[in-house]
Design an enzyme around this catalytic site. Structure first.
Site, PDB file in Angstrom:
ATOM      1  CB  SER A 139      -0.868   0.004   1.261  1.00 24.25           C
ATOM      2  OG  SER A 139      -1.550   1.240   1.391  1.00 24.25           O
ATOM      3  CE1 TYR A 152      -3.972  -2.140   5.129  1.00 28.05           C
ATOM      4  CE2 TYR A 152      -3.405   0.091   4.501  1.00 28.05           C
ATOM      5  CZ  TYR A 152      -3.807  -1.176   4.151  1.00 28.05           C
ATOM      6  OH  TYR A 152      -4.029  -1.494   2.827  1.00 28.05           O
TER       7      TYR A 152
HETATM    8  N1  NAP Z   1      -8.677  -0.922  -1.754  1.00 23.55           N
HETATM    9  C1  NAP Z   1      -7.719  -0.059  -1.418  1.00 23.55           C
HETATM   10  O1  NAP Z   1      -7.948   1.176  -1.386  1.00 23.55           O
HETATM   11  C2  NAP Z   1      -6.346  -0.577  -1.068  1.00 23.55           C
HETATM   12  C3  NAP Z   1      -5.306   0.335  -1.000  1.00 23.55           C
HETATM   13  C4  NAP Z   1      -4.036  -0.125  -0.696  1.00 23.55           C
HETATM   14  C5  NAP Z   1      -3.824  -1.467  -0.478  1.00 23.55           C
HETATM   15  N2  NAP Z   1      -4.853  -2.342  -0.535  1.00 23.55           N
HETATM   16  C6  NAP Z   1      -4.589  -3.763  -0.291  1.00 23.55           C
HETATM   17  O2  NAP Z   1      -5.195  -4.538  -1.301  1.00 23.55           O
HETATM   18  C7  NAP Z   1      -5.407  -5.862  -0.816  1.00 23.55           C
HETATM   19  C8  NAP Z   1      -6.813  -6.317  -1.186  1.00 23.55           C
HETATM   20  O3  NAP Z   1      -7.762  -5.539  -0.464  1.00 23.55           O
HETATM   21  P1  NAP Z   1      -9.111  -4.972  -1.103  1.00 23.55           P
HETATM   22  O4  NAP Z   1      -9.007  -3.504  -1.090  1.00 23.55           O
HETATM   23  O5  NAP Z   1      -9.458  -5.657  -2.346  1.00 23.55           O
HETATM   24  O6  NAP Z   1     -10.121  -5.343   0.088  1.00 23.55           O
HETATM   25  P2  NAP Z   1     -11.436  -6.231   0.148  1.00 23.55           P
HETATM   26  O7  NAP Z   1     -12.374  -5.886  -0.954  1.00 23.55           O
HETATM   27  O8  NAP Z   1     -11.922  -6.114   1.550  1.00 23.55           O
HETATM   28  O9  NAP Z   1     -10.894  -7.718  -0.113  1.00 23.55           O
HETATM   29  C9  NAP Z   1     -10.040  -8.335   0.816  1.00 23.55           C
HETATM   30  C10 NAP Z   1      -9.805  -9.763   0.386  1.00 23.55           C
HETATM   31  O10 NAP Z   1      -8.879 -10.369   1.304  1.00 23.55           O
HETATM   32  C11 NAP Z   1      -9.403 -11.606   1.721  1.00 23.55           C
HETATM   33  N3  NAP Z   1      -8.907 -11.955   3.052  1.00 23.55           N
HETATM   34  C12 NAP Z   1      -8.920 -11.195   4.173  1.00 23.55           C
HETATM   35  N4  NAP Z   1      -8.408 -11.899   5.202  1.00 23.55           N
HETATM   36  C13 NAP Z   1      -8.069 -13.123   4.713  1.00 23.55           C
HETATM   37  C14 NAP Z   1      -7.508 -14.291   5.278  1.00 23.55           C
HETATM   38  N5  NAP Z   1      -7.193 -14.353   6.580  1.00 23.55           N
HETATM   39  N6  NAP Z   1      -7.278 -15.352   4.474  1.00 23.55           N
HETATM   40  C15 NAP Z   1      -7.591 -15.313   3.158  1.00 23.55           C
HETATM   41  N7  NAP Z   1      -8.142 -14.234   2.564  1.00 23.55           N
HETATM   42  C16 NAP Z   1      -8.378 -13.158   3.337  1.00 23.55           C
HETATM   43  C17 NAP Z   1     -10.918 -11.435   1.682  1.00 23.55           C
HETATM   44  O11 NAP Z   1     -11.544 -12.703   1.494  1.00 23.55           O
HETATM   45  P3  NAP Z   1     -12.361 -13.540   2.603  1.00 23.55           P
HETATM   46  O12 NAP Z   1     -12.941 -12.556   3.574  1.00 23.55           O
HETATM   47  O13 NAP Z   1     -13.397 -14.240   1.780  1.00 23.55           O
HETATM   48  O14 NAP Z   1     -11.362 -14.466   3.180  1.00 23.55           O
HETATM   49  C18 NAP Z   1     -11.073 -10.591   0.432  1.00 23.55           C
HETATM   50  O15 NAP Z   1     -11.119 -11.411  -0.715  1.00 23.55           O
HETATM   51  C19 NAP Z   1      -5.133  -5.804   0.685  1.00 23.55           C
HETATM   52  O16 NAP Z   1      -3.844  -6.327   0.942  1.00 23.55           O
HETATM   53  C20 NAP Z   1      -5.163  -4.319   0.992  1.00 23.55           C
HETATM   54  O17 NAP Z   1      -4.390  -3.988   2.122  1.00 23.55           O
HETATM   55  C21 NAP Z   1      -6.120  -1.928  -0.824  1.00 23.55           C
END
Ligand code: NAP
Length: 272
Positions: A139, A152
């Site tokens: 991130s 975070y």
């Molecule tokens: N969206 C943003 O603005 C943003 C910005 C910077 C970085 N990121 C990073 O992008 C990545 C994806 O996040 P997202 O934004 O797409 O969020 P999201 O829509 O909440 O999706 C998170 C995903 O992670 C999975 N997950 C969470 N805990 C888990 C576990 N213990 N084991 C296996 N799967 C797990 C969830 O699946 P289940 O709940 O079904 O297990 C879900 O598929 C993360 O690493 C986040 O920190 C996001």
């Protein structure tokens, strides 16, 4: 470019991971979808060609020892090889230091840091064999810390260091490591509380105009990973943030001081 290649994605049940699965499938790759909400990845795999053997859904929790080994064992047994891996699963623990418990920090690290290590270590034998690609979703918060964002950011600083070290270690084996640092991307992350529970009814506190659509983010992530780029920063505000953190840290401290006086910049739902 990705024709027939096998791409494993953790956190494929929502947001960025789901978009990555669709993107790679459109590029002709075979996909392995990993998450805890198995009904969601099963439906996604179905839509990406599970019946024709082009997609496989596998329940897996990155916080559980052994789950990722099982994922890669089954992926290799099913598809014969693994070419690209996205360590994407993650969530955000928010809150000021004085309000967070040690368990809050542990929970954050268990998924965002140890989950990435578990995924990478389980994936490396297959990636060595294929001279493949590992992408880790960090991130912009891996470069700068907002008030209320220590847990975070600490986790994302840690995976950036992990990527830097692992990239050098795996270079001789021909395995590339791409560290991806997105700014705000459309997903469920800001509607998920610090315990990891999704609040379906909550509103994303970040205005839509400031968010990059997950589809666009996935396309750029796939391009960078396919080209074995070491690093990708996503979103305009993300680039500004990373540049200021690197070149004008005093300015960043000043800005964060002002932000702190106004309260937490991004307010997520409170756990029940
Ligand atoms: N969206 C943003 O603005 C943003 C910005 C910077 C970085 N990121 C990073 O992008 C990545 C994806 O996040 P997202 O934004 O797409 O969020 P999201 O829509 O909440 O999706 C998170 C995903 O992670 C999975 N997950 C969470 N805990 C888990 C576990 N213990 N084991 C296996 N799967 C797990 C969830 O699946 P289940 O709940 O079904 O297990 C879900 O598929 C993360 O690493 C986040 O920190 C996001």
């Amino acid at each position: 470019m990705a024709d027939g290649r096998v791409v494993v994605i953790t956190g494929a049940s929502a947001g960025i991971g789901e978009a990555l699965a669709r993107e790679y499938s459109a590029r002709g790759a075979r996909t392995v979808l990993v998450a805890r909400r198995v009904e969601r990845i099963a439906a996604l795999a179905e839509s990406l060609g599970a019946r024709e053997g082009r997609s496989l859904a596998m329940a897996g929790d990155v916080t559980v020892d052994g789950d990722m080994e099982a994922v890669f064992e089954r992926s290799r047994a099913h598809f014969g090889a693994v070419d690209t891996v996205f360590a994407n699963a993650g969530f955000g623990v928010d809150g000021f230091v004085e309000t967070l418990s040690l368990d809050d920090y542990r929970r954050q690290f268990e998924t965002n840091v140890f989950g990435v290590i578990r995924t990478a270590q389980a994936a490396l034998p297959a990636l060595r064999a294929s001279r493949g690609r590992l992408a880790v979703v960090g991130s912009v918060s891996g470069y700068l810390v907002q008030p209320g964002g220590t847990a975070y950011s600490m986790s994302k600083f840690a995976v950036r260091a992990f990527c830097d070290g692992l990239r050098a270690e795996m270079g001789p084996a021909g395995v590339s490591v791409t560290h991806i640092a997105p700014g705000f991307v459309t997903s469920d992350i800001r509607r998920t509380d610090r315990r990891g529970a999704l609040h379906d009814d909550a509103k994303d506190p970040v205005p839509t105009w400031l968010q990059m659509p997950a589809e666009e983010a996935a396309r750029r992530m796939a391009d960078a990973t396919d080209r074995r780029r070491p690093e990708l920063v996503l979103t305009g505000h993300g680039h500004v943030g990373v540049w200021v953190a690197r070149h004008a840290p005093a300015l960043l401290r000043g800005v964060m001081g002002v932000v702190a006086r106004r309260g937490m910049p991004v307010r997520k739902p409170r756990p029940e």
